[in-house]
Design an enzyme around this catalytic site. Structure first.
Site, mmCIF file in Angstrom:
data_model
loop_
_atom_site.group_PDB
_atom_site.id
_atom_site.type_symbol
_atom_site.label_atom_id
_atom_site.label_comp_id
_atom_site.label_asym_id
_atom_site.label_seq_id
_atom_site.Cartn_x
_atom_site.Cartn_y
_atom_site.Cartn_z
ATOM 1 N N ASP A 40 53.544 -19.642 -10.564
ATOM 2 C CA ASP A 40 53.418 -20.137 -12.111
ATOM 3 C C ASP A 40 52.139 -20.845 -12.352
ATOM 4 O OD1 ASP A 40 55.996 -21.083 -14.014
ATOM 5 O OD2 ASP A 40 53.895 -22.230 -14.368
ATOM 6 N N TYR A 160 54.309 -12.162 -30.617
ATOM 7 C CA TYR A 160 55.423 -12.026 -29.768
ATOM 8 C C TYR A 160 56.196 -10.738 -29.709
ATOM 9 C CZ TYR A 160 59.215 -13.887 -26.973
ATOM 10 O OH TYR A 160 60.411 -14.281 -26.066
HETATM 11 N N1 NAD Z 1 64.070 -19.142 -23.852
HETATM 12 C C1 NAD Z 1 64.405 -18.074 -24.965
HETATM 13 O O1 NAD Z 1 65.059 -18.531 -25.906
HETATM 14 C C2 NAD Z 1 63.751 -16.840 -24.620
HETATM 15 C C3 NAD Z 1 64.609 -15.691 -25.469
HETATM 16 C C4 NAD Z 1 64.012 -14.791 -25.285
HETATM 17 C C5 NAD Z 1 63.125 -14.284 -24.276
HETATM 18 N N2 NAD Z 1 62.583 -15.384 -23.451
HETATM 19 C C6 NAD Z 1 61.311 -15.042 -22.507
HETATM 20 O O2 NAD Z 1 61.926 -15.321 -21.408
HETATM 21 C C7 NAD Z 1 60.634 -15.758 -20.661
HETATM 22 C C8 NAD Z 1 61.123 -17.120 -20.028
HETATM 23 O O3 NAD Z 1 61.332 -17.942 -21.158
HETATM 24 P P1 NAD Z 1 61.462 -19.543 -21.121
HETATM 25 O O4 NAD Z 1 62.043 -19.825 -22.249
HETATM 26 O O5 NAD Z 1 62.336 -19.864 -19.582
HETATM 27 O O6 NAD Z 1 59.906 -19.992 -21.119
HETATM 28 P P2 NAD Z 1 59.327 -21.642 -20.689
HETATM 29 O O7 NAD Z 1 58.422 -21.642 -21.843
HETATM 30 O O8 NAD Z 1 60.456 -22.411 -20.648
HETATM 31 O O9 NAD Z 1 58.533 -21.090 -19.330
HETATM 32 C C9 NAD Z 1 57.521 -20.245 -19.219
HETATM 33 C C10 NAD Z 1 56.850 -20.577 -17.714
HETATM 34 O O10 NAD Z 1 55.781 -19.600 -17.507
HETATM 35 C C11 NAD Z 1 54.721 -20.370 -17.234
HETATM 36 N N3 NAD Z 1 53.269 -19.684 -17.815
HETATM 37 C C12 NAD Z 1 52.847 -19.894 -18.809
HETATM 38 N N4 NAD Z 1 51.559 -19.131 -18.761
HETATM 39 C C13 NAD Z 1 51.445 -18.662 -17.678
HETATM 40 C C14 NAD Z 1 50.535 -17.980 -17.067
HETATM 41 N N5 NAD Z 1 49.042 -17.603 -17.652
HETATM 42 N N6 NAD Z 1 50.549 -17.533 -15.917
HETATM 43 C C15 NAD Z 1 51.667 -17.854 -15.194
HETATM 44 N N7 NAD Z 1 52.775 -18.658 -15.509
HETATM 45 C C16 NAD Z 1 52.604 -18.902 -16.978
HETATM 46 C C17 NAD Z 1 54.882 -21.805 -17.879
HETATM 47 O O11 NAD Z 1 54.117 -22.600 -16.999
HETATM 48 C C18 NAD Z 1 56.507 -21.949 -17.673
HETATM 49 O O12 NAD Z 1 56.757 -22.274 -16.512
HETATM 50 C C19 NAD Z 1 59.491 -15.582 -21.430
HETATM 51 O O13 NAD Z 1 58.847 -14.438 -21.058
HETATM 52 C C20 NAD Z 1 60.136 -15.765 -22.777
HETATM 53 O O14 NAD Z 1 59.295 -14.774 -24.074
HETATM 54 C C21 NAD Z 1 62.874 -16.658 -23.574
#
Ligand code: NAD
Length: 254
Positions: A40, A160
């Protein structure tokens, strides 16, 4: 939670593991006895999750990684392989939204940032992990897409939606390219999920309104996705390849 004995001792690299779905996935792999590397850009957050996982007796490491940067990705994977002795499983959970506007209003740098994180980040991780997975007896790539990459649903960002659709098609390409090497590539497509970040952003009334439209009448917890990804990594899923697994409680049926 199901236990898959074959996952004990395998090695998983999970991006975006400092919080949310990535952190939850790292925890579930650790419960299987899988060695877990938390990758991360948020080093402090990843360390906190690692400390918590380590207290259960599991083997875990962190590497500060920017998934959009080729050198950072290449170095991170080399560190994981050197410390744990290889890599069997890659989970790409690092990703994020852009502005929730139409194309006409969307700033071009917002488009670039979102597509770079979601699509270039996933591409780089997959590209650079291939040599390691080819040495594994059960290589697995699991990419986190979104319901926004499957269909247009609720308010989303064009960057997105487009980049998450790209993640699914990249995963299918990898399924065909890497299948002959015994590596499977699959994606999951979650609906809005009750991560701590989403809970903080949305009111209880808004969460209930979304849940009312889902046949199962609840939003998923991060563990719902983590459980699916652990299954995809297991030998029980060894014939699933190129699948986009909808995890949306039946909200969108395709
Ligand atoms: N939470 C939702 O409702 C949801 C729904 C559909 C899809 N998703 C997808 O699931 C995945 C996780 O979502 P989440 O809600 O747990 O996300 P989040 O925002 O809680 O966590 C994302 C993590 O990615 C890390 N990150 C950001 N940029 C980075 C980089 N350049 N290099 C390395 N790490 C990086 C951040 O530090 C963070 O720890 C994402 O791909 C998101 O698009 C989430």
């Amino acid at each position: 939670m199901a236990i898959y004995p074959e996952l004990k001792g395998r090695i998983a690299a999970v991006t975006g593991a400092a919080q949310g779905i990535g952190a939850s996935t790292a925890r579930e792999f650790a419960k299987q006895g899988t060695l877990v590397a938390l990758l991360d850009i948020d080093e402090v957050g990843a360390q906190q999750v690692a400390t918590e996982i380590k207290s259960t007796g599991a083997r875990v490491m962190t590497v500060r990684t920017d998934v959009t940067d080729d050198k950072s990705v290449t170095d991170a994977l080399a560190k994981v392989a050197a410390e744990f002795g290889g890599i069997d499983i890659l989970v790409n959970s690092a990703g994020g939204y852009g502005k929730l506007t139409g194309v006409e209003e969307l700033p071009i740098d917002d488009w670039d940032r979102t597509v770079t994180l979601n699509l270039r980040g996933t591409f780089l991780m997959c590209k650079r992990v291939i040599p390691y997975l080819k040495k594994s007896k059960a290589g697995r790539i699991i990419n986190v897409s979104s319901i926004s990459g499957r269909t247009l649903f609720g308010s989303t960002s064009p960057a997105y939606a487009a980049s998450k659709a790209g993640v699914i098609q990249l995963t299918r390409f990898l399924a065909i390219e890497l299948g002959p090497s015994g590596i499977t590539s699959n994606s999951i497509a979650p609906i809005t999920t009750l991560t701590p970040r989403v809970r903080a952003l949305r009111s209880e009334a808004n969460i209930e309104a979304i849940a009312a439209q889902i046949p199962l009448r609840r939003l998923p917890d991060p563990e719902d996705h983590a459980n699916a990804m652990v299954f995809l990594a297991s030998d029980s899923a060894s014939y699933l390849n190129g699948v986009a697994l909808d995890i949306n409680g039946g909200r969108i049926l395709m």
